[in-house]
Design a protein around this motif. Structure first.
Motif, PDB file in Angstrom:
ATOM      1  N   GLU A  81      37.586  41.578  11.076  1.00  0.00           N
ATOM      2  CA  GLU A  81      38.006  43.269  11.703  1.00  0.00           C
ATOM      3  C   GLU A  81      37.333  44.247  11.431  1.00  0.00           C
ATOM      4  OE1 GLU A  81      41.374  42.964  12.277  1.00  0.00           O
ATOM      5  OE2 GLU A  81      42.031  40.925  12.397  1.00  0.00           O
ATOM      6  N   VAL A  82      36.675  44.019  10.429  1.00  0.00           N
ATOM      7  CA  VAL A  82      35.977  45.654  10.053  1.00  0.00           C
ATOM      8  C   VAL A  82      34.505  44.965   9.775  1.00  0.00           C
ATOM      9  CG1 VAL A  82      35.706  46.996   7.776  1.00  0.00           C
ATOM     10  CG2 VAL A  82      37.896  46.164   7.915  1.00  0.00           C
ATOM     11  N   ALA A  83      33.811  46.052  10.247  1.00  0.00           N
ATOM     12  CA  ALA A  83      32.445  45.947   9.832  1.00  0.00           C
ATOM     13  C   ALA A  83      31.968  45.719   8.868  1.00  0.00           C
ATOM     14  CB  ALA A  83      31.607  46.976  11.195  1.00  0.00           C
ATOM     15  N   GLY A  85      28.703  44.193   8.430  1.00  0.00           N
ATOM     16  CA  GLY A  85      26.959  43.480   7.559  1.00  0.00           C
ATOM     17  C   GLY A  85      27.170  42.466   8.528  1.00  0.00           C
ATOM     18  N   ILE A  86      25.726  42.590   8.402  1.00  0.00           N
ATOM     19  CA  ILE A  86      24.915  40.591   8.907  1.00  0.00           C
ATOM     20  C   ILE A  86      25.750  39.983   8.094  1.00  0.00           C
ATOM     21  CG2 ILE A  86      23.422  39.516  10.031  1.00  0.00           C
ATOM     22  CD1 ILE A  86      21.803  42.600  11.015  1.00  0.00           C
ATOM     23  N   ALA A  87      25.459  40.230   7.208  1.00  0.00           N
ATOM     24  CA  ALA A  87      25.527  38.643   5.928  1.00  0.00           C
ATOM     25  C   ALA A  87      26.732  38.688   5.715  1.00  0.00           C
ATOM     26  CB  ALA A  87      25.065  39.146   4.765  1.00  0.00           C
ATOM     27  N   ASP A  88      27.895  39.665   6.278  1.00  0.00           N
ATOM     28  CA  ASP A  88      29.222  39.315   6.065  1.00  0.00           C
ATOM     29  C   ASP A  88      29.824  37.645   7.251  1.00  0.00           C
ATOM     30  OD1 ASP A  88      32.442  39.670   5.204  1.00  0.00           O
ATOM     31  OD2 ASP A  88      32.516  40.647   7.333  1.00  0.00           O
ATOM     32  N   ALA A  89      29.270  37.614   8.191  1.00  0.00           N
ATOM     33  CA  ALA A  89      28.919  36.560   9.551  1.00  0.00           C
ATOM     34  C   ALA A  89      29.077  35.315   8.317  1.00  0.00           C
ATOM     35  CB  ALA A  89      27.670  36.394   9.780  1.00  0.00           C
ATOM     36  N   LEU A  90      28.486  34.735   6.900  1.00  0.00           N
ATOM     37  CA  LEU A  90      28.254  33.568   6.913  1.00  0.00           C
ATOM     38  C   LEU A  90      29.353  33.448   6.006  1.00  0.00           C
ATOM     39  CD1 LEU A  90      25.127  34.930   5.341  1.00  0.00           C
ATOM     40  CD2 LEU A  90      25.523  32.837   7.253  1.00  0.00           C
ATOM     41  N   LEU A  91      29.710  34.759   5.731  1.00  0.00           N
ATOM     42  CA  LEU A  91      31.332  34.501   4.194  1.00  0.00           C
ATOM     43  C   LEU A  91      32.815  34.432   5.428  1.00  0.00           C
ATOM     44  CD1 LEU A  91      30.830  37.787   1.730  1.00  0.00           C
ATOM     45  CD2 LEU A  91      30.387  35.095   1.587  1.00  0.00           C
ATOM     46  N   ILE A  92      32.458  35.249   7.152  1.00  0.00           N
ATOM     47  CA  ILE A  92      33.620  35.312   7.781  1.00  0.00           C
ATOM     48  C   ILE A  92      33.184  33.107   8.232  1.00  0.00           C
ATOM     49  CG2 ILE A  92      33.911  35.434  10.244  1.00  0.00           C
ATOM     50  CD1 ILE A  92      33.088  38.350   9.249  1.00  0.00           C
ATOM     51  N   GLU A 194      27.371  47.702   3.121  1.00  0.00           N
ATOM     52  CA  GLU A 194      26.978  46.759   3.787  1.00  0.00           C
ATOM     53  C   GLU A 194      27.048  45.504   2.925  1.00  0.00           C
ATOM     54  OE1 GLU A 194      25.561  47.066   7.745  1.00  0.00           O
ATOM     55  OE2 GLU A 194      27.293  48.442   7.970  1.00  0.00           O
ATOM     56  N   LEU A 195      27.269  44.144   3.102  1.00  0.00           N
ATOM     57  CA  LEU A 195      26.738  43.234   2.795  1.00  0.00           C
ATOM     58  C   LEU A 195      25.197  43.005   3.694  1.00  0.00           C
ATOM     59  CD1 LEU A 195      29.640  40.158   2.283  1.00  0.00           C
ATOM     60  CD2 LEU A 195      27.905  42.393   0.670  1.00  0.00           C
ATOM     61  N   GLU A 196      23.819  43.082   3.625  1.00  0.00           N
ATOM     62  CA  GLU A 196      22.251  43.010   4.366  1.00  0.00           C
ATOM     63  C   GLU A 196      21.794  41.879   4.194  1.00  0.00           C
ATOM     64  OE1 GLU A 196      22.278  45.236   5.487  1.00  0.00           O
ATOM     65  OE2 GLU A 196      22.461  47.434   3.761  1.00  0.00           O
ATOM     66  N   ILE A 197      21.444  41.292   5.249  1.00  0.00           N
ATOM     67  CA  ILE A 197      20.648  40.465   5.455  1.00  0.00           C
ATOM     68  C   ILE A 197      19.493  40.008   5.076  1.00  0.00           C
ATOM     69  CG2 ILE A 197      19.439  41.025   8.020  1.00  0.00           C
ATOM     70  CD1 ILE A 197      22.497  37.621   6.586  1.00  0.00           C
ATOM     71  N   THR A 198      19.383  40.907   4.940  1.00  0.00           N
ATOM     72  CA  THR A 198      17.554  41.386   4.180  1.00  0.00           C
ATOM     73  C   THR A 198      17.638  41.044   2.481  1.00  0.00           C
ATOM     74  OG1 THR A 198      16.594  43.639   5.852  1.00  0.00           O
ATOM     75  CG2 THR A 198      16.215  42.967   3.116  1.00  0.00           C
ATOM     76  N   ASP A 199      19.006  41.347   2.197  1.00  0.00           N
ATOM     77  CA  ASP A 199      19.297  40.728   0.126  1.00  0.00           C
ATOM     78  C   ASP A 199      19.318  39.103   0.254  1.00  0.00           C
ATOM     79  OD1 ASP A 199      18.767  43.199  -0.520  1.00  0.00           O
ATOM     80  OD2 ASP A 199      21.660  44.073  -0.607  1.00  0.00           O
ATOM     81  N   VAL A 200      19.998  38.812   1.455  1.00  0.00           N
ATOM     82  CA  VAL A 200      19.805  37.440   1.640  1.00  0.00           C
ATOM     83  C   VAL A 200      18.486  36.790   1.826  1.00  0.00           C
ATOM     84  CG1 VAL A 200      20.587  35.278   3.007  1.00  0.00           C
ATOM     85  CG2 VAL A 200      22.094  37.113   2.696  1.00  0.00           C
ATOM     86  N   ASN A 201      17.384  37.319   2.285  1.00  0.00           N
ATOM     87  CA  ASN A 201      16.162  37.417   2.364  1.00  0.00           C
ATOM     88  C   ASN A 201      15.641  37.369   1.579  1.00  0.00           C
ATOM     89  OD1 ASN A 201      16.762  35.909   5.275  1.00  0.00           O
ATOM     90  ND2 ASN A 201      16.350  37.867   6.404  1.00  0.00           N
TER      91      ASN A 201
END
Length: 285
Positions: A81-83, A85-92, A194-201
């Motif tokens: 619904e709202v952009a 960040g990339i890491a949000d895809a994991l929560l969705i 945003e929830l950054e995928i770099t932070d995941v990495n």
């Protein structure tokens, strides 16, 4: 392993093209953009796939791909619904992922190499931690940049650094074990919200569980997120196909080669496209 395609961006860098149609449905030469990341998942042997899409786009995506049956895979859809960040895809995709490992690929990234499946198999074989890829670019300042030590091990990752520590960037293809869900839940929004995928990495790097596989210098990686890159990507896809005689991201071919569909089913799909070079290519398989 489950697969997720994040195809929910507004595509504002492509306005006015993306006002009537969302970015992942735009053509990149002879195929819709979303075919390219979907091909990555099929090549990796991943058959349970979630595509995260923008609000109001359920109909066009379903008309294009349906539930994936004609490619021998299972495709479901979720709306972002709202952009965030990339890491949000994991929560969705949390319920979709469940207790499985996951491969996340961005909806506007294109990958090609005659040896691409070898790279994918290296990532799949690790079984623990995270695996991402390093791709050499001349100007890495607009990307997440990975630094290596003398032994070739990743030692740092910086997002859009002013002074990059290497020319290797991390493109939009990520393999994670199920620990990624705990990591994703602990993320805090960055300065840009945003929830950054770099932070995941970086968290996997901190734990000593991040593997970075360098692509060869002749590996083709394309980001089709701007008008200039979209045109360049289409030209590159055409060049490779003309020179090699092999089609990039031909979902029907990949599905047939991996045994997901029969030759009879392949010919039925080809007959629907017989007025195109794409369909004629399928008829020769």
């Amino acid at each position: 392993m489950k697969g997720i395609i994040l195809a929910a961006g507004k595509g504002s860098r492509l306005y006015p093209m993306t006002r009537p149609v969302c970015k992942p449905l735009l053509p990149v030469y002879d195929k819709p953009m979303v075919y390219y990341p979907l091909a990555v998942l099929l090549q990796a042997g991943i058959r349970d796939i979630l595509i995260i899409i923008p609000p109001g786009e359920e109909g066009p995506f379903y008309r294009l791909l349906g539930s994936g049956g004609r490619f021998g895979v299972n495709i479901t859809y979720e709306v972002q619904e709202v952009a965030r960040g990339i890491a949000d895809a994991l929560l969705i995709g949390e319920q979709f992922i469940g207790k499985d490992d996951v491969c996340l690929v961005l909806g506007d990234n294109i990958f090609y190499s005659p040896f691409f499946e070898d790279y994918l198999n290296r990532a799949l074989a690790l079984g623990e931690g995270a695996c991402v890829f390093g791709h050499y670019v001349n100007d890495p300042r607009a990307f997440g940049v990975v630094e290596f030590d003398e032994a070739g091990n990743a030692v740092s990752i910086e997002e859009k650094p002013r002074y990059p520590k290497s020319n290797y960037i991390i493109p939009g293809l990520y393999f994670y074990d199920n620990d990624v869900m705990e990591i994703a839940h602990a993320l805090k929004p960055s300065a840009r919200g945003e929830l950054e995928i770099t932070d995941v990495n970086l968290e996997y790097l901190r734990r000593g569980k991040l593997h970075v596989v360098k692509f060869d210098r002749d590996f083709v990686w394309l980001d089709a997120g701007t008008a200039e890159n979209l045109l360049g990507s289409a030209q590159e896809v055409k060049r490779v196909q003309d020179e090699t005689g092999r089609y990039i991201a031909c979902l029907e071919e990949i599905a047939y080669q991996r045994g997901y569909i029969s030759h009879q089913a392949l010919m039925r799909l080809a007959s629907d496209l017989d007025k195109t070079l794409y369909g004629q290519y399928l008829q020769c398989l």
